[in-house]
Motif scaffolding. Structure first.
Motif, PDB file in Angstrom:
ATOM      1  N   ARG A 193      -1.993   6.178  -8.096  1.00  0.00           N
ATOM      2  CA  ARG A 193      -2.712   5.271  -7.212  1.00  0.00           C
ATOM      3  C   ARG A 193      -2.828   5.916  -5.836  1.00  0.00           C
ATOM      4  NH1 ARG A 193       0.111  -0.538  -8.533  1.00  0.00           N
ATOM      5  NH2 ARG A 193      -1.808  -1.390  -7.665  1.00  0.00           N
ATOM      6  N   SER A 194      -3.925   5.656  -5.170  1.00  0.00           N
ATOM      7  CA  SER A 194      -4.126   6.222  -3.835  1.00  0.00           C
ATOM      8  C   SER A 194      -3.309   5.448  -2.808  1.00  0.00           C
ATOM      9  CB  SER A 194      -5.606   6.167  -3.449  1.00  0.00           C
ATOM     10  OG  SER A 194      -6.019   4.823  -3.239  1.00  0.00           O
ATOM     11  N   VAL A 195      -3.055   6.090  -1.680  1.00  0.00           N
ATOM     12  CA  VAL A 195      -2.340   5.436  -0.585  1.00  0.00           C
ATOM     13  C   VAL A 195      -3.113   4.197  -0.143  1.00  0.00           C
ATOM     14  CG1 VAL A 195      -1.602   5.691   1.825  1.00  0.00           C
ATOM     15  CG2 VAL A 195      -1.190   7.548   0.187  1.00  0.00           C
ATOM     16  N   GLU A 196      -4.430   4.330  -0.022  1.00  0.00           N
ATOM     17  CA  GLU A 196      -5.251   3.202   0.433  1.00  0.00           C
ATOM     18  C   GLU A 196      -5.153   2.025  -0.534  1.00  0.00           C
ATOM     19  OE1 GLU A 196      -6.329   6.699   2.566  1.00  0.00           O
ATOM     20  OE2 GLU A 196      -6.180   6.368   0.395  1.00  0.00           O
ATOM     21  N   GLU A 197      -5.097   2.325  -1.816  1.00  0.00           N
ATOM     22  CA  GLU A 197      -5.025   1.264  -2.816  1.00  0.00           C
ATOM     23  C   GLU A 197      -3.731   0.463  -2.692  1.00  0.00           C
ATOM     24  OE1 GLU A 197      -5.049   0.669  -7.691  1.00  0.00           O
ATOM     25  OE2 GLU A 197      -5.248   2.665  -6.818  1.00  0.00           O
ATOM     26  N   VAL A 198      -2.597   1.157  -2.566  1.00  0.00           N
ATOM     27  CA  VAL A 198      -1.334   0.425  -2.524  1.00  0.00           C
ATOM     28  C   VAL A 198      -1.125  -0.282  -1.186  1.00  0.00           C
ATOM     29  CG1 VAL A 198      -0.290   2.011  -4.183  1.00  0.00           C
ATOM     30  CG2 VAL A 198       0.109   2.364  -1.752  1.00  0.00           C
ATOM     31  N   LEU A 199      -1.831   0.154  -0.141  1.00  0.00           N
ATOM     32  CA  LEU A 199      -1.695  -0.489   1.163  1.00  0.00           C
ATOM     33  C   LEU A 199      -2.598  -1.710   1.318  1.00  0.00           C
ATOM     34  CD1 LEU A 199      -1.483   2.537   3.642  1.00  0.00           C
ATOM     35  CD2 LEU A 199       0.377   1.073   2.818  1.00  0.00           C
ATOM     36  N   HIS A 200      -3.521  -1.906   0.393  1.00  0.00           N
ATOM     37  CA  HIS A 200      -4.461  -3.019   0.521  1.00  0.00           C
ATOM     38  C   HIS A 200      -3.705  -4.352   0.551  1.00  0.00           C
ATOM     39  CE1 HIS A 200      -8.169  -5.265   0.244  1.00  0.00           C
ATOM     40  NE2 HIS A 200      -7.659  -5.954  -0.760  1.00  0.00           N
ATOM     41  N   GLY A 201      -3.834  -5.069   1.641  1.00  0.00           N
ATOM     42  CA  GLY A 201      -3.185  -6.372   1.786  1.00  0.00           C
ATOM     43  C   GLY A 201      -1.703  -6.314   2.106  1.00  0.00           C
ATOM     44  N   ALA A 202      -1.129  -5.126   2.225  1.00  0.00           N
ATOM     45  CA  ALA A 202       0.315  -4.998   2.451  1.00  0.00           C
ATOM     46  C   ALA A 202       0.682  -5.336   3.898  1.00  0.00           C
ATOM     47  CB  ALA A 202       0.784  -3.583   2.119  1.00  0.00           C
ATOM     48  N   ARG A 203       1.818  -5.988   4.064  1.00  0.00           N
ATOM     49  CA  ARG A 203       2.357  -6.275   5.396  1.00  0.00           C
ATOM     50  C   ARG A 203       3.649  -5.507   5.671  1.00  0.00           C
ATOM     51  NH1 ARG A 203       3.071 -12.504   6.130  1.00  0.00           N
ATOM     52  NH2 ARG A 203       3.444 -11.824   8.277  1.00  0.00           N
ATOM     53  N   ARG A 204       4.400  -5.214   4.618  1.00  0.00           N
ATOM     54  CA  ARG A 204       5.654  -4.483   4.764  1.00  0.00           C
ATOM     55  C   ARG A 204       5.670  -3.323   3.775  1.00  0.00           C
ATOM     56  NH1 ARG A 204       5.465  -6.975   8.654  1.00  0.00           N
ATOM     57  NH2 ARG A 204       7.052  -8.206   9.743  1.00  0.00           N
ATOM     58  N   VAL A 205       5.880  -2.122   4.288  1.00  0.00           N
ATOM     59  CA  VAL A 205       5.774  -0.898   3.489  1.00  0.00           C
ATOM     60  C   VAL A 205       7.018  -0.045   3.705  1.00  0.00           C
ATOM     61  CG1 VAL A 205       4.457   1.238   3.177  1.00  0.00           C
ATOM     62  CG2 VAL A 205       3.258  -0.912   3.588  1.00  0.00           C
ATOM     63  N   VAL A 206       7.472   0.601   2.649  1.00  0.00           N
ATOM     64  CA  VAL A 206       8.585   1.552   2.722  1.00  0.00           C
ATOM     65  C   VAL A 206       8.022   2.962   2.611  1.00  0.00           C
ATOM     66  CG1 VAL A 206      10.827   2.202   1.782  1.00  0.00           C
ATOM     67  CG2 VAL A 206       9.949  -0.127   1.424  1.00  0.00           C
ATOM     68  N   VAL A 207       8.433   3.846   3.509  1.00  0.00           N
ATOM     69  CA  VAL A 207       8.080   5.264   3.432  1.00  0.00           C
ATOM     70  C   VAL A 207       9.361   6.024   3.096  1.00  0.00           C
ATOM     71  CG1 VAL A 207       7.194   7.285   4.652  1.00  0.00           C
ATOM     72  CG2 VAL A 207       6.212   5.012   5.107  1.00  0.00           C
ATOM     73  N   VAL A 208       9.376   6.693   1.962  1.00  0.00           N
ATOM     74  CA  VAL A 208      10.559   7.427   1.500  1.00  0.00           C
ATOM     75  C   VAL A 208      10.311   8.917   1.706  1.00  0.00           C
ATOM     76  CG1 VAL A 208      12.035   7.934  -0.471  1.00  0.00           C
ATOM     77  CG2 VAL A 208      11.103   5.632  -0.175  1.00  0.00           C
TER      78      VAL A 208
END
Length: 281
Positions: free
Chosen positions: A113-128
């Motif tokens: 999945r693309s970064v843009e796809e998983v960020l769609h509508g996201a409010r809280r994200v984890v960067v590992v």
């Protein structure tokens, strides 16, 4: 419901049809083999069911005699997928270790999945960033699912969320939380710094969980009001890279007592996820 496939009894540890289940105790070999064959292994009946519920496609099932009955409903839904079975001793010869968690299944790896796809509508994200221990990564995914994180982004050097141990520790939540990987080669920092900047361009405030001179406590009032927040977790030992720290908007820390300077990254992540969770609508 279609009748399930007849189980295939295994009598030869060198049976070529079970090649994908060989050498499970050799982590380095497994990572190469799984990637080359486009598969991942789901381990335990519960995890297999969660993978199937997520829409993933099985290539084969692999389990001892005593688990056949409990998985009949799964086999009936996938009547064309071979079911390999055998004695505990035979399966141990094939895999290199004793199976005690029910079924295994070889599953097709889903399309990235693309970064843009998983960020769609996201409010809280984890960067590992560069986290290499599969147990830690699995625990982080499980906490992310339980504590309201919407997506996980990984640096190119981070561990594989679809490695068998990571899936098992996560209890299958790697199928539940959307995730993507920053492309390698974008930058000497394997995409983390460009990734942070991309998040900022999309309206995220980016905070690194790292004890630095400028770190504020997790419950800092201004962080509670942030609409879109990304939390960066560093690798075991070195922590978040300096270049990444320089790119972040905030550094945050967990208040500690009793002379303890830090927590394991997975434990620290759970604390941070709860404190930084999105509040309100």
């Amino acid at each position: 419901m279609t009748s399930p496939a007849q189980p295939i009894e295994l009598t030869d540890a060198q049976d070529p049809r079970t090649q994908m289940y060989c050498s499970l105790s050799d982590a380095a070999l497994r990572r190469r083999q799984d990637t080359e064959h486009g598969i991942y292994l789901a381990e335990s009946s519960q995890v297999v069911r969660r993978a199937l519920d997520a829409g993933h496609t099985p290539r084969s099932f692999f389990l001892s005699h005593r688990y056949l009955e409990s998985m009949q409903d799964v086999f009936a839904v996938h009547p064309d997928v071979p079911v390999y079975t055998g004695s505990d001793q035979m399966l141990e010869q094939i895999t290199g270790f004793h199976l005690h968690r029910g079924a295994l299944a070889a599953m097709d790896r889903p399309a990235p999945r693309s970064v843009e796809e998983v960020l769609h509508g996201a409010r809280r994200v984890v960067v590992v960033e560069d986290l290499v221990d599969h147990t830690n990564l699995g625990a982080i995914f499980r906490s992310a699912a339980a504590l309201g994180m919407d997506a996980v982004l990984l640096s190119a050097a981070s561990a594989d969320p679809l490695y068998r141990r990571c899936i098992r520790v996560s209890m299958g939540t790697v199928f539940q939380v959307p995730w993507s990987r920053f492309a390698s080669g974008e930058h000497p920092d394997d995409g983390t710094v460009p990734g942070v900047r991309r998040l900022q361009d999309l309206g995220f405030r980016v905070a690194a969980l790292e004890l630095t001179d400028r770190a504020v406590l997790l419950d800092a009032p201004h962080l509670r009001e942030v609409e879109r927040l990304a939390l960066v977790l560093g690798s075991e030992g070195p922590g978040v890279r300096q270049a990444t720290l320089d790119a972040c908007d905030d550094h945050v820390m967990i208040p500690m007592s009793a002379g303890v300077s830090s927590l394991n990254v997975a434990a620290a992540a759970a604390v941070a996820f709860w404190e930084l969770r999105a509040r309100g609508v």
